[in-house]
Design an enzyme around this catalytic site. Sequence first.
Site, PDB file in Angstrom:
ATOM      1  N   LYS A  62       0.985  -1.552  -0.131  1.00  0.00           N
ATOM      2  CA  LYS A  62       0.162  -0.250  -0.366  1.00  0.00           C
ATOM      3  C   LYS A  62       0.650   1.395  -0.226  1.00  0.00           C
ATOM      4  O   LYS A  62       1.892   1.048   0.434  1.00  0.00           O
ATOM      5  CB  LYS A  62      -1.211   0.374   1.368  1.00  0.00           C
TER       6      LYS A  62
ATOM      7  N   ARG B 197     -10.300 -11.599   2.374  1.00  0.00           N
ATOM      8  CA  ARG B 197     -10.943 -13.016   2.362  1.00  0.00           C
ATOM      9  C   ARG B 197     -10.769 -14.249   2.205  1.00  0.00           C
ATOM     10  O   ARG B 197     -11.319 -15.272   2.706  1.00  0.00           O
ATOM     11  CB  ARG B 197     -11.497 -12.160   0.398  1.00  0.00           C
TER      12      ARG B 197
HETATM   13  N1  BES Z   1      -7.914  -3.995   4.490  1.00  0.00           N
HETATM   14  C1  BES Z   1      -8.108  -3.422   2.772  1.00  0.00           C
HETATM   15  C2  BES Z   1      -9.518  -2.716   2.941  1.00  0.00           C
HETATM   16  C3  BES Z   1     -10.006  -1.379   3.052  1.00  0.00           C
HETATM   17  C4  BES Z   1      -8.902  -0.179   2.798  1.00  0.00           C
HETATM   18  C5  BES Z   1     -10.565  -0.985   4.939  1.00  0.00           C
HETATM   19  C6  BES Z   1      -9.178   1.510   3.503  1.00  0.00           C
HETATM   20  C7  BES Z   1     -10.785   0.327   5.488  1.00  0.00           C
HETATM   21  C8  BES Z   1     -10.154   0.858   4.460  1.00  0.00           C
HETATM   22  C9  BES Z   1      -8.570  -4.495   2.633  1.00  0.00           C
HETATM   23  O1  BES Z   1      -7.556  -5.772   2.716  1.00  0.00           O
HETATM   24  C10 BES Z   1      -7.534  -4.399   0.971  1.00  0.00           C
HETATM   25  O2  BES Z   1      -6.300  -3.810   0.680  1.00  0.00           O
HETATM   26  N2  BES Z   1      -8.825  -4.124   0.102  1.00  0.00           N
HETATM   27  C11 BES Z   1      -8.185  -3.823  -1.601  1.00  0.00           C
HETATM   28  C12 BES Z   1      -8.810  -4.456  -2.663  1.00  0.00           C
HETATM   29  C13 BES Z   1      -8.054  -4.996  -3.455  1.00  0.00           C
HETATM   30  C14 BES Z   1      -7.123  -4.769  -4.307  1.00  0.00           C
HETATM   31  C15 BES Z   1      -9.148  -5.642  -4.642  1.00  0.00           C
HETATM   32  C16 BES Z   1      -8.643  -2.933  -2.098  1.00  0.00           C
HETATM   33  O3  BES Z   1     -10.079  -2.478  -1.091  1.00  0.00           O
HETATM   34  O4  BES Z   1      -8.271  -1.529  -2.420  1.00  0.00           O
HETATM   35 MN    MN Z   2      -5.621  -5.368   1.921  1.00  0.00          MN
END
Ligand code: BES
Ligand code: MN
Length: 493
Positions: free
Chosen positions: A271, A345
């Site tokens: 990230k 997931r």
């Molecule tokens: N934990 C994150 C989702 C999230 C983002 C929760 C911001 C709270 C605040 C999750 O694991 C994630 O990184 N999801 C990705 C999925 C994508 C790679 C398909 C996302 O939402 O960008």
């Molecule tokens: Mn994630």
Amino acid sequence: MLDIAFAKPALPKTGALVLLIGEGEKPSGVWQQADEVTGGAIDRALKAAEFNGGKGKTCTILAPGAGLSRVVAIGLGKPADLAMRVLNEAGGHAAGAVLREPAGCVATGALQPAQVAEVALGATLRAYRFDRYRTKEKAEDKPKLTKLTLLTADPARAKSAWEPLHGVAKGVFLSRDLVSEPPNVLNPAEMADRCKKLSELGLKVEILGPREMSRLGFGALLGVAQGSANEPRMVVMQWNGASGNGRKAKGKPVAFIGKGVTFDTGGISIKPAGGMEDMKWDMAGAGTVVGLMAALAGRKARVDAVGLVGLVENMPSGTAQRPGDVVKSYSGQTIEVINTDAEGRLVLADVLWYCQQKFDPRFMVDLATLTGAMIVALGHEYAGMFSNDDALAQRLSSAGQAIDEKVWRFPLDDAYDRLIRSEIADMKNIGGRPAGSISAAQFIQRFVNKKPWAHLDIAGVAWSSKDAPCVPKGATAFGVRLLDRLVAEHYEG
Ligand code: BES
Ligand code: MN
Ligand code: ZN
């Protein structure tokens, strides 16, 4: 936690006094007495502020005389729509208004004992604060409120109505504590240890480590964990409030499953740095499940319930999983990991399957801070809900409205399921940007084996940047009260 007491109506001689006032209500009781001893100061101030008892209206009168440091009037609105959430919010406003006082009294007028207890709950929830790591804050900068006395005609009945709600409040606080902890402190092993403490409440708590999970074949969860020096855990909590003590034969339990990523860097699909600290609360789904189990035990709910949390840290390293890896889940289905940041997931897949194998539950609700796309869709007001069962979805919606943890249902459809087809494995772990929250839910549904199920994507509601009446900014514990209410309304007795 705020010390809550109940007493017969009597005008306090010092300190803060809160008056709960219905729309158009005329002075009586403690309100009238306060007005008399201050030479009509209360009445004059309320008139000047055009305070009429309207719902959510408040008016603060500082040092009105007669030894009172402040009097706060809080509007309840019309008696006909005194919903639970109005009472909770009135309690929240009351606590919020007197946080700087060492103690306060709340005159609850003609409210019934059960309603007085709901006011106490709102006040307690508002007075939460996580200050474990503040070592230099001056005493005068800290909120001082330690005790709140609710004045009511029947203190004994209000107190017994408060007891179960006190248990729920403790569950909410536990959940908020866990979510607030920094990620260097709260790693999977530490969180599992804190779950273990729930055995003091009469819960059965089992902890599985990497060796047990590897023997079972948790390839999806373990793939996420493999980049971190902190070992993963799965915790299984059981509360046998219906069948325990030989009361009756054991039926199918209700089941709650939580995503517990104690820190989500994204892994190799790392990230951006800005805001990454927020990912300490990527275990909020698990935090809710733990708080909920504590709440059910704390109020001795007559239900058999299981709570399962998958605890991992998602880190990049030489041992981390790669984009392109194929893992085999506990269900036997294979997954192509396209993006290591879609890790929640993968964790849920194995825990959900285990839950069904082990407990054959009546239904399952999972909670997860699963997708950023959920925040784009619903902001910070509603959680997203996905379900294969209309009755369960309806019950969740109405429980959410009642206690103000609202959920909004999204569709599931084969057309969305197609988005996660893989060329090399049974599925891939991302479906692309469009409908990102739905393709995530479709992925989870592939691990639901003909069971009523609901998935709550709480990414937008687990953490709050502003104070609300019953929720100070920070960890919200969203879902603890919602699911406690779902159980209380439909699955007890
Ligand atoms: N934990 C994150 C989702 C999230 C983002 C929760 C911001 C709270 C605040 C999750 O694991 C994630 O990184 N999801 C990705 C999925 C994508 C790679 C398909 C996302 O939402 O960008
Ligand atoms: Mn994630
Ligand atoms: Zn995550």
